[in-house]
Design a protein around this motif. Structure first.
Motif, PDB file in Angstrom:
ATOM      1  N   MET A 192      15.561  12.700  22.726  1.00  0.00           N
ATOM      2  CA  MET A 192      16.967  12.930  23.010  1.00  0.00           C
ATOM      3  C   MET A 192      17.177  14.434  23.155  1.00  0.00           C
ATOM      4  SD  MET A 192      19.966  12.348  20.218  1.00  0.00           S
ATOM      5  CE  MET A 192      19.539  13.665  19.107  1.00  0.00           C
ATOM      6  N   VAL A 193      17.988  14.810  24.123  1.00  0.00           N
ATOM      7  CA  VAL A 193      18.376  16.209  24.249  1.00  0.00           C
ATOM      8  C   VAL A 193      19.848  16.267  24.648  1.00  0.00           C
ATOM      9  CG1 VAL A 193      17.554  16.412  26.639  1.00  0.00           C
ATOM     10  CG2 VAL A 193      17.862  18.465  25.277  1.00  0.00           C
ATOM     11  N   ASP A 194      20.614  17.019  23.875  1.00  0.00           N
ATOM     12  CA  ASP A 194      22.013  17.275  24.190  1.00  0.00           C
ATOM     13  C   ASP A 194      22.140  18.747  24.543  1.00  0.00           C
ATOM     14  OD1 ASP A 194      23.205  14.780  23.847  1.00  0.00           O
ATOM     15  OD2 ASP A 194      23.395  15.062  21.692  1.00  0.00           O
ATOM     16  N   LEU A 195      22.793  19.021  25.621  1.00  0.00           N
ATOM     17  CA  LEU A 195      22.987  20.391  26.092  1.00  0.00           C
ATOM     18  C   LEU A 195      24.428  20.803  25.866  1.00  0.00           C
ATOM     19  CD1 LEU A 195      22.344  22.942  27.790  1.00  0.00           C
ATOM     20  CD2 LEU A 195      22.824  21.567  29.808  1.00  0.00           C
ATOM     21  N   TRP A 196      24.609  21.958  25.279  1.00  0.00           N
ATOM     22  CA  TRP A 196      25.944  22.527  25.078  1.00  0.00           C
ATOM     23  C   TRP A 196      25.936  23.945  25.618  1.00  0.00           C
ATOM     24  CZ3 TRP A 196      29.581  19.289  23.390  1.00  0.00           C
ATOM     25  CH2 TRP A 196      29.148  18.133  22.759  1.00  0.00           C
ATOM     26  N   SER A 197      27.004  24.300  26.271  1.00  0.00           N
ATOM     27  CA  SER A 197      27.147  25.645  26.794  1.00  0.00           C
ATOM     28  C   SER A 197      28.582  26.084  26.551  1.00  0.00           C
ATOM     29  CB  SER A 197      26.836  25.672  28.290  1.00  0.00           C
ATOM     30  OG  SER A 197      27.084  26.950  28.806  1.00  0.00           O
ATOM     31  N   ASP A 198      28.720  27.256  25.938  1.00  0.00           N
ATOM     32  CA  ASP A 198      30.055  27.730  25.648  1.00  0.00           C
ATOM     33  C   ASP A 198      30.038  29.246  25.516  1.00  0.00           C
ATOM     34  OD1 ASP A 198      32.783  27.392  25.132  1.00  0.00           O
ATOM     35  OD2 ASP A 198      32.454  27.413  22.968  1.00  0.00           O
ATOM     36  N   HIS A 199      30.894  29.907  26.236  1.00  0.00           N
ATOM     37  CA  HIS A 199      31.086  31.361  26.141  1.00  0.00           C
ATOM     38  C   HIS A 199      29.780  32.136  26.180  1.00  0.00           C
ATOM     39  CE1 HIS A 199      35.250  30.532  25.365  1.00  0.00           C
ATOM     40  NE2 HIS A 199      34.932  29.780  24.332  1.00  0.00           N
TER      41      HIS A 199
END
Length: 125
Positions: free
Chosen positions: A56-63
Motif C-alpha cells: 500500500m502507498v498513500d501519497l500526500w502533498s501539501d505546501h
C-alpha cells in the motif's frame, strides 16, 4: 489518528490484500501525477511479487512537502510494516522536477523493502 483515517487505512489494506490494487491519494492542488505513482507502484509490486503479499502507498502533498505512507507485509511472516517517507519539494516547480522527487522517494521505499526481506531471510537461516 482520527477514526475516519483509521477506517480508511484498514479499508485500503483490505482492498490491497484482496486484489493487489494500488492505493494512492492525489493532491489536486499540487498536480502530482497519479498515473506516475501508479506506474512506480506497479513496478515495485511486480519486482517483489515473490516476497510481498500486501503493498500500500498513500501519497500526500501539501505546501511544498511530498510524503508517502507505505505499508507492506511479507509472505514469509505476514507482519505489517509501515513507514513514512517525506521530503520538502518547494523547488520542484514543474512536472519533471516533481517526478524526479517522487522517483527518489520510491528508491527509498525499495531500499526499505529490501532491508525487510534481507532481515527476514537472515532470521530464517
Amino acid at each position: 489518528m482520527p477514526l475516519s483515517d483509521t477506517l480508511r487505512t484498514l479499508l485500503r489494506l483490505l482492498v490491497a490484500r484482496a486484489g493487489g490494487r494500488l492505493n494512492t491519494h492525489r493532491s489536486e492542488e499540487h498536480g502530482i501525477e497519479k498515473a506516475y505513482v501508479d506506474r512506480l507502484s506497479s513496478t515495485l509490486i511486480e519486482q517483489y511479487k515473490l516476497y510481498v503479499e500486501t503493498f500500500m502507498v498513500d501519497l500526500w502533498s501539501d505546501h511544498g512537502f511530498i510524503e508517502f505512507r507505505v505499508g507492506f507485509a511479507l509472505r514469509s511472516d505476514h507482519k505489517l510494516r509501515s513507514e513514512v517517507f517525506g521530503i520538502e519539494a518547494t523547488e520542484a516547480n514543474n512536472d519533471v522536477e516533481r517526478r524526479a522527487v517522487i522517483a527518489a522517494l520510491f528508491m527509498e521505499i525499495e531500499d526499505y523493502i529490501d532491508e525487510a526481506i534481507a532481515g527476514q531471510l537472515e532470521a530464517m537461516n
